[in-house]
Design a protein around this motif. Structure first.
Motif, PDB file in Angstrom:
ATOM      1  N   GLY A   1      16.076 -43.746  43.161  1.00 28.87           N
ATOM      2  CA  GLY A   1      16.353 -42.856  42.120  1.00 28.87           C
ATOM      3  C   GLY A   1      16.868 -43.421  40.725  1.00 28.87           C
ATOM      4  N   VAL A   2      16.756 -44.566  40.667  1.00 28.49           N
ATOM      5  CA  VAL A   2      16.947 -45.105  39.278  1.00 28.49           C
ATOM      6  C   VAL A   2      16.132 -46.429  38.849  1.00 28.49           C
ATOM      7  CG1 VAL A   2      18.697 -46.466  40.240  1.00 28.49           C
ATOM      8  CG2 VAL A   2      19.146 -45.964  37.851  1.00 28.49           C
ATOM      9  N   ILE A   3      15.949 -46.428  37.511  1.00 31.44           N
ATOM     10  CA  ILE A   3      14.779 -47.669  37.107  1.00 31.44           C
ATOM     11  C   ILE A   3      15.432 -47.946  35.943  1.00 31.44           C
ATOM     12  CG2 ILE A   3      12.757 -48.308  36.450  1.00 31.44           C
ATOM     13  CD1 ILE A   3      11.396 -46.506  38.358  1.00 31.44           C
TER      14      ILE A   3
ATOM     15  N   ILE B   1      14.991 -37.906  34.401  1.00 30.75           N
ATOM     16  CA  ILE B   1      13.346 -37.552  34.722  1.00 30.75           C
ATOM     17  C   ILE B   1      13.351 -37.261  36.029  1.00 30.75           C
ATOM     18  CG2 ILE B   1      12.885 -39.057  32.843  1.00 30.75           C
ATOM     19  CD1 ILE B   1      11.905 -41.154  34.679  1.00 30.75           C
ATOM     20  N   PRO B   2      12.323 -36.477  36.321  1.00 25.92           N
ATOM     21  CA  PRO B   2      11.920 -36.041  37.779  1.00 25.92           C
ATOM     22  C   PRO B   2      11.511 -37.329  38.621  1.00 25.92           C
ATOM     23  CG  PRO B   2      10.525 -34.625  36.059  1.00 25.92           C
ATOM     24  CD  PRO B   2      11.391 -35.908  35.258  1.00 25.92           C
ATOM     25  N   SER B   3      11.731 -36.941  39.861  1.00 24.42           N
ATOM     26  CA  SER B   3      11.317 -38.111  40.779  1.00 24.42           C
ATOM     27  C   SER B   3       9.704 -38.408  40.889  1.00 24.42           C
ATOM     28  CB  SER B   3      11.561 -37.733  42.144  1.00 24.42           C
ATOM     29  OG  SER B   3      11.228 -38.582  43.192  1.00 24.42           O
ATOM     30  N   ALA B   4       8.906 -37.532  40.208  1.00 25.08           N
ATOM     31  CA  ALA B   4       7.674 -37.922  40.326  1.00 25.08           C
ATOM     32  C   ALA B   4       7.330 -39.016  39.218  1.00 25.08           C
ATOM     33  CB  ALA B   4       6.754 -36.720  39.988  1.00 25.08           C
ATOM     34  N   LYS B   5       8.136 -38.843  38.242  1.00 28.15           N
ATOM     35  CA  LYS B   5       7.727 -39.860  36.913  1.00 28.15           C
ATOM     36  C   LYS B   5       8.253 -41.322  37.378  1.00 28.15           C
ATOM     37  CE  LYS B   5       7.613 -36.770  32.905  1.00 28.15           C
ATOM     38  NZ  LYS B   5       8.090 -36.613  31.577  1.00 28.15           N
ATOM     39  N   LEU B   6       9.395 -41.456  38.080  1.00 25.70           N
ATOM     40  CA  LEU B   6       9.936 -42.642  38.801  1.00 25.70           C
ATOM     41  C   LEU B   6       8.915 -43.263  39.556  1.00 25.70           C
ATOM     42  CD1 LEU B   6      13.623 -41.562  39.513  1.00 25.70           C
ATOM     43  CD2 LEU B   6      12.765 -43.290  37.538  1.00 25.70           C
ATOM     44  N   GLY B   7       8.286 -42.349  40.353  1.00 27.19           N
ATOM     45  CA  GLY B   7       7.408 -42.981  41.418  1.00 27.19           C
ATOM     46  C   GLY B   7       6.041 -43.416  40.775  1.00 27.19           C
ATOM     47  N   ARG B   8       5.816 -42.887  39.472  1.00 31.14           N
ATOM     48  CA  ARG B   8       4.410 -43.496  38.667  1.00 31.14           C
ATOM     49  C   ARG B   8       4.940 -44.885  37.995  1.00 31.14           C
ATOM     50  NH1 ARG B   8       3.556 -37.905  37.841  1.00 31.14           N
ATOM     51  NH2 ARG B   8       4.633 -38.012  35.676  1.00 31.14           N
ATOM     52  N   MET B   9       6.373 -45.269  37.862  1.00 29.55           N
ATOM     53  CA  MET B   9       6.779 -46.271  37.212  1.00 29.55           C
ATOM     54  C   MET B   9       6.802 -47.596  38.351  1.00 29.55           C
ATOM     55  SD  MET B   9       9.838 -44.885  34.836  1.00 29.55           S
ATOM     56  CE  MET B   9       9.993 -46.327  34.035  1.00 29.55           C
ATOM     57  N   THR B  10       7.048 -47.346  39.680  1.00 24.49           N
ATOM     58  CA  THR B  10       7.025 -48.289  40.766  1.00 24.49           C
ATOM     59  C   THR B  10       6.687 -47.779  41.767  1.00 24.49           C
ATOM     60  OG1 THR B  10       8.457 -50.144  41.510  1.00 24.49           O
ATOM     61  CG2 THR B  10       9.572 -48.207  40.836  1.00 24.49           C
ATOM     62  N   ARG B  11       5.975 -48.727  42.766  1.00 25.73           N
ATOM     63  CA  ARG B  11       5.840 -48.355  43.965  1.00 25.73           C
ATOM     64  C   ARG B  11       6.807 -48.597  45.051  1.00 25.73           C
ATOM     65  NH1 ARG B  11       1.559 -51.724  42.572  1.00 25.73           N
ATOM     66  NH2 ARG B  11       2.321 -53.040  44.317  1.00 25.73           N
ATOM     67  N   GLY B  12       7.772 -49.526  44.503  1.00 24.90           N
ATOM     68  CA  GLY B  12       9.199 -49.921  45.238  1.00 24.90           C
ATOM     69  C   GLY B  12      10.195 -48.903  45.741  1.00 24.90           C
TER      70      GLY B  12
ATOM     71  N   MET C   1      -5.775 -52.458  43.275  1.00 26.14           N
ATOM     72  CA  MET C   1      -4.318 -51.876  43.511  1.00 26.14           C
ATOM     73  C   MET C   1      -3.760 -52.163  42.019  1.00 26.14           C
ATOM     74  SD  MET C   1      -1.336 -53.216  46.173  1.00 26.14           S
ATOM     75  CE  MET C   1      -2.172 -52.387  47.603  1.00 26.14           C
ATOM     76  N   LYS C   2      -2.860 -51.258  41.708  1.00 25.33           N
ATOM     77  CA  LYS C   2      -2.234 -51.476  40.510  1.00 25.33           C
ATOM     78  C   LYS C   2      -0.817 -52.420  40.819  1.00 25.33           C
ATOM     79  CE  LYS C   2       0.465 -48.639  36.932  1.00 25.33           C
ATOM     80  NZ  LYS C   2       0.893 -47.462  36.663  1.00 25.33           N
ATOM     81  N   LYS C   3      -0.976 -53.254  39.451  1.00 20.28           N
ATOM     82  CA  LYS C   3      -0.094 -54.350  39.388  1.00 20.28           C
ATOM     83  C   LYS C   3       1.225 -53.998  39.083  1.00 20.28           C
ATOM     84  CE  LYS C   3       0.845 -58.813  37.263  1.00 20.28           C
ATOM     85  NZ  LYS C   3       0.443 -59.916  36.522  1.00 20.28           N
ATOM     86  N   GLU C   4       2.133 -54.519  40.082  1.00 22.33           N
ATOM     87  CA  GLU C   4       3.691 -53.938  39.767  1.00 22.33           C
ATOM     88  C   GLU C   4       4.297 -54.478  38.313  1.00 22.33           C
ATOM     89  OE1 GLU C   4       7.212 -51.878  41.221  1.00 22.33           O
ATOM     90  OE2 GLU C   4       5.255 -51.989  41.809  1.00 22.33           O
ATOM     91  N   ARG C   5       4.624 -53.645  37.585  1.00 20.88           N
ATOM     92  CA  ARG C   5       5.352 -53.894  36.317  1.00 20.88           C
ATOM     93  C   ARG C   5       6.542 -54.924  36.476  1.00 20.88           C
ATOM     94  NH1 ARG C   5       6.670 -48.632  32.722  1.00 20.88           N
ATOM     95  NH2 ARG C   5       7.576 -50.039  31.848  1.00 20.88           N
ATOM     96  N   GLU C   6       6.407 -55.937  35.390  1.00 20.18           N
ATOM     97  CA  GLU C   6       7.497 -56.800  35.451  1.00 20.18           C
ATOM     98  C   GLU C   6       8.724 -56.960  34.430  1.00 20.18           C
ATOM     99  OE1 GLU C   6       5.382 -60.638  34.223  1.00 20.18           O
ATOM    100  OE2 GLU C   6       4.235 -60.460  36.314  1.00 20.18           O
TER     101      GLU C   6
END
Length: 248
Positions: free
Chosen positions: A71-73, A56-67, A1-6
């Protein structure tokens, strides 16, 4: 499982709170199509805090976090950015002869890291980058710099042209690396208060910044390739400056 970014904060309330609290935010990513009061408040805060804002598109946000990012990071900076207008008087008060680097369009974090490492080793007092079209103080950049980005001030400015004007008005000579210049590096004095401008590989420095510089120069080369890598070029420029300042 990919580790969540800190190095990210996600969710509407946490991101707004980070901006309101003055946390070191490198940039904010908003989901495409977001409208309403939240979007207006977010844009207002980013503008006020001078934080780059990207849709950016929603898909790109989804690749940045599983949480549940809502709609914002916000991507956190590894250290707080400083302002050139604050750094310059501090250097003069400390009795330093300022040596600064201004990076115009250097977007690769590895290049930023390599430049910062050379800058710290050669005694530079700070690095100036633009808000947009630039690598930032990310964890990857800090790693590439071997920690140098945590030791040397990094100033992020909205307008590089205005920043060059500030530098010149503060008694700092602005010299720009330019492949088309007639003057060579070894012809420059380099011992006075100085800011060295470097541009992106291939594109070079922007027209406005180039026009505003006091002097344009180039590094001599004997081969057929167009130029040095920007990180290598920075090392050459910084070493030559250090050598002349040390009188060796």
């Amino acid at each position: 499982m990919k580790k969540e970014r800190e190095d990210i904060i996600y969710g509407r309330h946490p991101v707004l709170e980070a901006l309101n609290s003055g946390a070191p935010v490198d940039k904010v990513f908003l989901q495409q199509g977001t409208r309403g009061e939240f979007e207006k408040e977010l844009r207002k805060l980013c503008k006020m805090m001078e934080v780059p804002f990207t849709v950016i598109p929603s898909a790109k946000l989804g690749r940045m976090t599983r949480g549940n990012h809502q709609g914002v990071i916000a991507q956190l900076a590894a250290a707080a950015y400083q302002k050139t207008e604050d750094l310059i008087p501090m250097l003069y008060e400390q009795g330093e002869t300022p040596l600064l680097l201004l990076l115009d369009g250097v977007t690769d974090v590895r290049n930023l890291g390599a430049i910062a490492r050379s800058a710290e080793v050669c005694g530079a007092h700070g690095i100036i980058i633009p808000q947009k079209n630039s690598a930032g103080l990310t964890a990857d950049a800090v790693k590439s710099s071997a920690g140098a980005l945590l030791r040397i001030p990094v100033c992020r400015e909205k307008s590089l042209v205005n920043t060059v004007a500030l530098l010149k008005n503060s008694g700092i000579q602005v010299v720009a690396s330019d492949l088309q210049a007639e003057a060579y590096l070894h012809e420059l004095q380099l011992t006075e208060p100085l800011c060295i401008v470097m541009g992106a590989e291939g594109e070079g420095i922007s027209e406005g910044v180039g026009r505003a510089a006091d002097v344009r120069f180039r590094i001599p080369q004997a081969g057929q390739l167009n130029s040095f890598n920007v990180g290598v070029a920075a090392g050459i420029l910084l070493y030559e400056t250090m050598r002349k300042r040390m009188g060796i």
